[in-house]
Scaffold this motif. Sequence first.
Motif, PDB file in Angstrom:
ATOM      1  N   UNK A   1       1.601   5.643  -3.782  1.00  0.00           N
ATOM      2  CA  UNK A   1       1.161   5.396  -5.105  1.00  0.00           C
ATOM      3  C   UNK A   1      -0.104   5.461  -5.244  1.00  0.00           C
ATOM      4  N   UNK A   2      -1.087   6.480  -5.610  1.00  0.00           N
ATOM      5  CA  UNK A   2      -2.456   6.297  -5.568  1.00  0.00           C
ATOM      6  C   UNK A   2      -3.015   6.557  -6.844  1.00  0.00           C
TER       7      UNK A   2
ATOM      8  N   UNK B   1       2.104  10.306  -3.533  1.00  0.00           N
ATOM      9  CA  UNK B   1       1.865  11.528  -2.664  1.00  0.00           C
ATOM     10  C   UNK B   1       3.113  11.244  -1.512  1.00  0.00           C
ATOM     11  N   UNK B   2       3.540  12.203  -1.060  1.00  0.00           N
ATOM     12  CA  UNK B   2       4.778  12.269  -0.022  1.00  0.00           C
ATOM     13  C   UNK B   2       4.244  12.982   1.090  1.00  0.00           C
ATOM     14  N   UNK B   3       5.040  12.507   2.210  1.00  0.00           N
ATOM     15  CA  UNK B   3       4.949  13.197   3.619  1.00  0.00           C
ATOM     16  C   UNK B   3       6.438  12.866   4.383  1.00  0.00           C
ATOM     17  N   UNK B   4       6.855  14.041   4.954  1.00  0.00           N
ATOM     18  CA  UNK B   4       8.003  13.607   5.573  1.00  0.00           C
ATOM     19  C   UNK B   4       7.954  13.052   6.692  1.00  0.00           C
TER      20      UNK B   4
ATOM     21  N   UNK C   1       0.815  -1.103  -0.048  1.00  0.00           N
ATOM     22  CA  UNK C   1       0.063   0.033  -0.104  1.00  0.00           C
ATOM     23  C   UNK C   1       0.906   1.166   0.058  1.00  0.00           C
ATOM     24  N   UNK C   2       1.828   1.328   0.855  1.00  0.00           N
ATOM     25  CA  UNK C   2       2.673   2.585   0.830  1.00  0.00           C
ATOM     26  C   UNK C   2       3.963   2.131   1.561  1.00  0.00           C
TER      27      UNK C   2
ATOM     28  N   UNK D   1      -1.522   5.321   6.077  1.00  0.00           N
ATOM     29  CA  UNK D   1      -2.855   5.187   5.530  1.00  0.00           C
ATOM     30  C   UNK D   1      -3.579   6.303   5.174  1.00  0.00           C
ATOM     31  N   UNK D   2      -3.288   7.613   6.199  1.00  0.00           N
ATOM     32  CA  UNK D   2      -3.917   8.880   6.058  1.00  0.00           C
ATOM     33  C   UNK D   2      -3.377   9.425   4.545  1.00  0.00           C
TER      34      UNK D   2
END
Length: 210
Positions: free
Chosen positions: A153-154, A159-162, A121-122, A204-205
């Motif tokens: 990858x959606x 999508x990225x978050x630090x 999923x991520x 997940x978020x």
Amino acid sequence: MGIEREIKLALPAEQADAAIRYFMERAGKAGRDVPLDNVYFDTPALALTQAKIALRLRRTPDGWLQTLKAAGRAEGGLHSRHEWEVPVAGEALEVDSLAAACDDAQALAVLRRAAPELIPLFRTSFTRRLWRLAVAGGARIEAAIDRGEVTADVNGEVRRAPISEIELELLHGDESALHALAADLSSKVPGLAPEDVNKAQRGYRLRAGV
């Protein structure tokens, strides 16, 4: 089965150097950098997360590990949860060996039902700087500074978050030693805050667009 007890603290990026200096002074050494790449798995219907279970495949400098973490609690940055970890040959889950290690009937049943539908999923990719600390009362604590990112990858969109956080894990001794170290660290490094959202929850978020 082990019970993981650790305090997570959100680390402002501009305070990373101050945190590194703190641990270097406490440990008397520079610390060891460990690159970690992780893939988190679930079913398309998110059966694992609905059961408050996380399933991770991790690449370390020493090889691949698969980890199952069962429902736990997080309050004030302190995380406690059951976990089972088993080495694997490569970048692929080996559900049977993980199931053999899991001694929680509920978690095992969820894993078995989900196994045929599991998909990646991520990912989380970060560098962990590690120190082992001996503290008052004979307790031993592993201190880590994690810096990197979560990616998902959606539908073709990445999508990225630090990731920028400190983890203090109790290896031996009383839990009060964790809180004492976290309090001392927070008094020396401004801007730290308890982090009750773990990396899996962050992934997940991110997939959900939160």
